[in-house]
Design a protein around this motif. Structure first.
Motif, short mmCIF file in Angstrom:
data_model
loop_
_atom_site.label_atom_id
_atom_site.label_comp_id
_atom_site.label_asym_id
_atom_site.label_seq_id
_atom_site.Cartn_x
_atom_site.Cartn_y
_atom_site.Cartn_z
N ALA A 129 15.97 35.40 15.64
CA ALA A 129 17.07 35.26 14.69
C ALA A 129 17.08 36.61 14.20
CB ALA A 129 17.10 34.15 13.57
N GLU A 130 15.94 37.22 13.66
CA GLU A 130 15.96 38.41 12.94
C GLU A 130 16.29 39.70 13.66
OE1 GLU A 130 11.98 38.33 11.24
OE2 GLU A 130 12.40 36.80 9.42
N ALA A 131 15.80 39.37 15.08
CA ALA A 131 15.97 40.44 16.05
C ALA A 131 17.47 40.84 16.29
CB ALA A 131 15.18 40.15 17.24
N LEU A 132 18.26 39.48 16.49
CA LEU A 132 19.70 39.50 16.76
C LEU A 132 20.53 39.96 15.50
CD1 LEU A 132 19.81 36.10 18.55
CD2 LEU A 132 20.04 38.45 19.55
N VAL A 133 19.88 39.64 14.50
CA VAL A 133 20.51 40.26 13.29
C VAL A 133 20.58 41.67 13.07
CG1 VAL A 133 20.47 40.23 10.72
CG2 VAL A 133 20.44 38.20 11.76
N ARG A 134 19.37 42.14 13.26
CA ARG A 134 19.07 43.73 13.41
C ARG A 134 20.02 44.52 14.43
NH1 ARG A 134 13.54 42.39 12.12
NH2 ARG A 134 13.10 42.07 14.36
N ALA A 135 20.23 43.68 15.66
CA ALA A 135 21.14 44.36 16.47
C ALA A 135 22.67 44.16 16.13
CB ALA A 135 20.85 43.33 18.07
N SER A 136 22.79 43.15 15.37
CA SER A 136 24.31 43.05 14.85
C SER A 136 24.52 44.32 13.88
CB SER A 136 24.42 41.61 14.19
OG SER A 136 25.54 41.48 13.71
N VAL A 137 23.57 44.42 13.34
CA VAL A 137 23.76 45.63 12.22
C VAL A 137 23.90 46.94 12.94
CG1 VAL A 137 22.43 46.95 10.40
CG2 VAL A 137 22.27 44.42 10.35
#
Length: 397
Positions: free
Chosen positions: A126-134
């Protein structure tokens, strides 16, 4: 398309991402897909590693995230990561069952943003996907259209392909004011660099011999820039036998077109297997011939058996043209070619010899030859064939 979200109220939850998941082992890939599914869903799964030649087509899908399983073939996976990162801004993640610090460093150097060690925690994904989203821009830039490909090829050796191709490229770079690359594929004895008066350290051979690591970053190191603004990938300065494939030529052209507005190819007289990569849909092929029985016969066979069946636009260029060439009139020329020639470049031996002796392109001086080449280049970039009269042909203009 997938929406990513996190239980963290400060996370960017309204981003929309597209994700590709690449993994050769089904059970491991499925486990990662389930982790992503806890947040959203995978756009597409690949059950095998794409070949490096397939990367341009992979990137056409404009994925925001590409997740690659590392362990099944780590060297190919690393090459794949490096190739993807070298040709796009997509966020690449890798996953592995091994926590290997050396491999982690290699992945980061290849361009990967995340190294996920199995078993992967749901919060980690989840955190990795959020960083990608940012990292993903709020407004996606318009996708760059592939550059236009202009291929010059001769009906017979000595037709003048290099002279016309190199001067067309110089004129196109100047008239269009857009990025233009000349590739000398007239191997192993191409001399476009000689015609332009430049000496290159690297060559087409370096690109084709390193095709597995070829990306734009690598290609840019091989280029030399002419004073006109034209970029050149020269043929080898010394005789170099290069084993090339249709796939290698296609990859070189694909990378070039992704990064230049115009790509001009001096193909010499290439009609073998590698010639197929040159006659793609959307390309323009200039068949250079002269008014002679053997040249017209070759042209007729090439037009009817090869070029008309391709997806390329064909234009016939008659070089060293005189109104009474060998007693063959224009009606006979058109009949032999099965079509009207679009361009006739006049015979002007003094201007051509002067350009060769001074290593100054014809396109930078006023002559009957350069005027026709100017019309060709202006037509190619959508300008009126005849420019307004003004001072031009200035080397430093």
């Amino acid at each position: 398309m997938i929406s990513t979200y996190s239980k963290d109220p400060d996370a960017l939850t309204n981003k929309v991402l597209s994700v590709a998941l690449i993994g050769a082992e089904d059970h491991r890939r499925n486990a990662v897909a389930k982790l992503i599914a806890a947040q959203a869903s995978v756009t597409r799964e690949f059950s095998s590693y794409p070949e490096l030649d397939d990367v341009p087509r992979l990137l056409e899908a404009d994925y925001d995230v590409i997740i690659v399983e590392l362990d099944s073939n780590s060297e190919h996976a690393l090459d794949l990561v490096e190739n993807i990162c070298g040709n796009s801004s997509v966020t690449v993640m890798v996953y592995s069952a091994q926590s290997d610090s050396e491999m982690l460093v290699r992945c980061m150097r290849a361009g990967a943003r995340e190294f996920l060690v199995e078993p992967i925690a749901m919060s980690t994904m989840a955190e990795a996907l959020v960083r990608a989203s940012v990292r993903r821009p709020a407004v996606q830039p318009a996708k760059k259209t592939a550059g236009k490909l202009h291929v010059f090829i001769g009906a017979k050796g000595g037709s003048g392909v290099t002279t016309i191709a190199s001067n067309f490229a110089v004129s196109l770079a100047r008239e269009s004011s857009q990025s233009t690359l000349l590739i000398d594929l007239n191997l192993p004895l191409g001399d476009a660099a000689l015609d332009l008066g430049i000496q290159a350290q690297y060559s087409t051979a370096n690109a084709l011999q390193n095709i597995n690591r070829l990306d734009f970053h690598f290609l840019s190191k091989l280029l030399i820039k002419h004073s006109s603004g034209l970029f050149v990938l020269a043929a080898p300065d010394k005789y170099t036998q290069v084993e090339e494939s249709n796939e290698a030529v296609r990859k070189l052209l694909s990378i070039a077109r992704q990064n230049f507005d115009y790509v001009v190819v001096d193909a010499g007289s290439r009609f073998g297997a590698t010639g197929k990569a040159l006659f793609e849909d959307g390309s323009t092929v200039y068949l250079i011939t002269q008014v002679g029985v053997s040249e017209l016969r070759n042209s007729n066979r090439l037009i009817s058996e090869l070029l008309k069946s391709s997806g390329a636009k064909l234009e016939i260029v008659i070089n060293r043209y005189t109104s009474r060439s060998l007693g063959i009139d224009e009606e006979s020329i058109a009949k032999a070619l099965t079509m009207q020639p679009q361009w006739k470049i006049p015979s002007d031996y003094p201007a051509a010899r002067s350009a060769q002796n001074t290593a100054t392109p014809l396109a930078l001086k006023d002559s009957p030859i350069s005027r026709v080449i100017l019309q060709m280049s202006r037509t190619a970039c959508g300008l009126p064939a005849n420019a307004e009269k003004k001072k031009r042909f200035n080397l430093f203009g």
